[in-house]
Write a protein that holds these residues in place. Sequence first.
Motif, PDB file in Angstrom:
ATOM      1  N   GLY A  35       1.248  -0.468  -3.548  1.00  0.00           N
ATOM      2  CA  GLY A  35       2.095   0.718  -3.410  1.00  0.00           C
ATOM      3  C   GLY A  35       3.483   0.458  -3.962  1.00  0.00           C
ATOM      4  O   GLY A  35       3.790  -0.666  -4.388  1.00  0.00           O
ATOM      5  N   MET A  36       4.298   1.496  -4.008  1.00  0.00           N
ATOM      6  CA  MET A  36       5.686   1.332  -4.472  1.00  0.00           C
ATOM      7  C   MET A  36       6.579   2.413  -3.905  1.00  0.00           C
ATOM      8  O   MET A  36       6.143   3.548  -3.718  1.00  0.00           O
ATOM      9  N   VAL A  37       7.818   2.008  -3.604  1.00  0.00           N
ATOM     10  CA  VAL A  37       8.851   2.963  -3.204  1.00  0.00           C
ATOM     11  C   VAL A  37       9.805   3.104  -4.380  1.00  0.00           C
ATOM     12  O   VAL A  37      10.188   2.101  -4.990  1.00  0.00           O
ATOM     13  N   SER A  78       0.853  -1.202   0.000  1.00  0.00           N
ATOM     14  CA  SER A  78       0.000   0.000   0.000  1.00  0.00           C
ATOM     15  C   SER A  78       0.883   1.243   0.000  1.00  0.00           C
ATOM     16  O   SER A  78       2.099   1.159   0.237  1.00  0.00           O
ATOM     17  N   GLY A  79       0.234   2.388  -0.187  1.00  0.00           N
ATOM     18  CA  GLY A  79       0.967   3.651  -0.090  1.00  0.00           C
ATOM     19  C   GLY A  79       1.431   3.906   1.332  1.00  0.00           C
ATOM     20  O   GLY A  79       2.508   4.460   1.557  1.00  0.00           O
ATOM     21  N   THR A  80       0.616   3.497   2.290  1.00  0.00           N
ATOM     22  CA  THR A  80       1.000   3.665   3.701  1.00  0.00           C
ATOM     23  C   THR A  80       2.265   2.857   3.976  1.00  0.00           C
ATOM     24  O   THR A  80       3.213   3.351   4.611  1.00  0.00           O
ATOM     25  N   ASP A  81       2.294   1.609   3.495  1.00  0.00           N
ATOM     26  CA  ASP A  81       3.502   0.787   3.689  1.00  0.00           C
ATOM     27  C   ASP A  81       4.697   1.399   2.975  1.00  0.00           C
ATOM     28  O   ASP A  81       5.826   1.329   3.474  1.00  0.00           O
ATOM     29  N   ALA A  82       4.478   1.983   1.803  1.00  0.00           N
ATOM     30  CA  ALA A  82       5.595   2.592   1.069  1.00  0.00           C
ATOM     31  C   ALA A  82       6.246   3.674   1.942  1.00  0.00           C
ATOM     32  O   ALA A  82       7.480   3.747   2.051  1.00  0.00           O
ATOM     33  N   LEU A  83       5.416   4.496   2.589  1.00  0.00           N
ATOM     34  CA  LEU A  83       5.941   5.557   3.459  1.00  0.00           C
ATOM     35  C   LEU A  83       6.670   4.957   4.668  1.00  0.00           C
ATOM     36  O   LEU A  83       7.753   5.412   5.059  1.00  0.00           O
ATOM     37  N   MET A  84       6.062   3.917   5.234  1.00  0.00           N
ATOM     38  CA  MET A  84       6.665   3.246   6.399  1.00  0.00           C
ATOM     39  C   MET A  84       8.018   2.641   6.024  1.00  0.00           C
ATOM     40  O   MET A  84       9.003   2.784   6.748  1.00  0.00           O
ATOM     41  N   LEU A  85       8.050   1.981   4.863  1.00  0.00           N
ATOM     42  CA  LEU A  85       9.296   1.346   4.411  1.00  0.00           C
ATOM     43  C   LEU A  85      10.372   2.391   4.148  1.00  0.00           C
ATOM     44  O   LEU A  85      11.549   2.176   4.451  1.00  0.00           O
ATOM     45  N   PHE A 108      -1.352   2.776  -4.964  1.00  0.00           N
ATOM     46  CA  PHE A 108      -2.179   2.370  -6.111  1.00  0.00           C
ATOM     47  C   PHE A 108      -3.605   2.064  -5.669  1.00  0.00           C
ATOM     48  O   PHE A 108      -4.296   1.226  -6.260  1.00  0.00           O
ATOM     49  N   TYR A 109      -4.027   2.708  -4.598  1.00  0.00           N
ATOM     50  CA  TYR A 109      -5.408   2.597  -4.096  1.00  0.00           C
ATOM     51  C   TYR A 109      -6.373   2.809  -5.278  1.00  0.00           C
ATOM     52  O   TYR A 109      -6.084   3.603  -6.188  1.00  0.00           O
ATOM     53  N   PRO A 110      -7.529   2.115  -5.270  1.00  0.00           N
ATOM     54  CA  PRO A 110      -8.391   2.106  -6.468  1.00  0.00           C
ATOM     55  C   PRO A 110      -8.837   3.448  -7.030  1.00  0.00           C
ATOM     56  O   PRO A 110      -9.243   3.518  -8.196  1.00  0.00           O
ATOM     57  N   THR A 111      -8.780   4.519  -6.248  1.00  0.00           N
ATOM     58  CA  THR A 111      -9.198   5.812  -6.820  1.00  0.00           C
ATOM     59  C   THR A 111      -8.016   6.673  -7.272  1.00  0.00           C
ATOM     60  O   THR A 111      -8.220   7.790  -7.764  1.00  0.00           O
ATOM     61  N   LYS A 112      -6.804   6.173  -7.122  1.00  0.00           N
ATOM     62  CA  LYS A 112      -5.641   6.984  -7.490  1.00  0.00           C
ATOM     63  C   LYS A 112      -5.501   7.086  -9.021  1.00  0.00           C
ATOM     64  O   LYS A 112      -6.106   6.309  -9.757  1.00  0.00           O
ATOM     65  N   ASN A 113      -4.655   8.005  -9.488  1.00  0.00           N
ATOM     66  CA  ASN A 113      -4.498   8.183 -10.948  1.00  0.00           C
ATOM     67  C   ASN A 113      -4.050   6.887 -11.618  1.00  0.00           C
ATOM     68  O   ASN A 113      -4.536   6.548 -12.688  1.00  0.00           O
ATOM     69  N   LEU A 114      -3.090   6.195 -11.002  1.00  0.00           N
ATOM     70  CA  LEU A 114      -2.734   4.842 -11.453  1.00  0.00           C
ATOM     71  C   LEU A 114      -3.198   3.911 -10.339  1.00  0.00           C
ATOM     72  O   LEU A 114      -2.644   3.937  -9.240  1.00  0.00           O
TER      73      LEU A 114
END
Length: 367
Positions: A195-197, A59-66, A182-188
């Motif tokens: 998510g991605m780092v 997820s995006g949250t995990d990307a920030l955490m990582l 990459f949550y379902p409402t995001k641009n991608l």
Amino acid sequence: MRIPIVDTRRQLDNIKSEINFAVSEVIESGQYILGPIVRKFENEVCEYIGVTHGIGCASGTDALMLALMGIGICPGNEVITTPFTFVATVEVIALLNAKPIFVDINPENYNIDTEKIESVITEKTRVIMPVHLFGKCADMDKINYLAEKYGLKVIEDCAQSFGAEYNGKKAGGLSDVGCFSFYPTKNLSAFGDGGMVTTNSDSLAENIRIIASHGSKKKYNSERIGINSRLDPIQAVCLSVKLKCIDSWNNLRGENAKLYNQLLKDADVIIPSEEYINSSVFHQYSIRVKNRDELKNYLQSKGIGAMIYYPIPVHLQGAYSYLGYKEGDFLVCERVAKEIISLPMFPELKEDEIKYIADEIKNFLKQ
Ligand SMILES: Cc1ncc(COP(=O)(O)O)c(C=O)c1O
């Protein structure tokens, strides 16, 4: 007319057969965790963003955490960020027992006000974490300048800005680390969480891959305390299909924003500036208006799915009261939070729908 704030069905209708084929290939392959499909998508994102490493995660949250864990954020470290964001930006800092330090926002673009960052830098500061809110990049030149001056790292929260550019370079490649959702409402967007780092640092990328895999480089051999955060191949293959469309989708968002601006330019609302129009990938199209809550209710009664991002700034959220901030600490952010309203925005939004929304806003203002 019923117009939701985002309509993911319309996007799917245009790519359905390709998605179905790609998903069935993954199912047939028997590889459901990591593997070549995830690697391929990571490489595609790297090429698109212009970075050397992309690490898929859950997820995006995990990307920030990582990113924070990869940099080695410790309890007591301070991380400078914005109070005008989705709470995930701040919660990961708090979860690592580091301290979020807020800075007010710029009223033109709603991103961190870079003129106000330097005064909150202390010996404990380790990271500046700007959020490229609503699809518009923060003022990265100033942020990178301060980071270099004080020996800090920069983590971009790119959750809302896939494809956005700043001085000809893509968000996620503008500093030490980029974090995408990459949550379902995001641009991608995925068909679920993802998510991605992104980074150009070999050592940071290696750290992050190890942390995301239970702290292990070699299976069943934990070098450090990690987590489990992976991008599923099913999501990766769908994201690969969608990545081919992202520029045309972002362009359509930009066209929609231009039409909104043209139709609303004489109304008693604050619309995005010309400069903003030319540099945002419009995850949200937001305007500001005095009686915002009444407008939202009015639009809803007309079938228009307007939303408030964000009604309560993070420094005033109950969970973060322990930080000691109070009402009046960030006046621009607090004013914007009372006035802002986001209108339907997605690539497939039709011209007559935008006209209908603009007409209803004007009807409301005439009352
Ligand atoms: C600015 C911002 N940061 C972080 C996140 C967290 O992303 P996710 O929902 O994928 O965990 C989101 C989105 O939801 C976001 O909008």
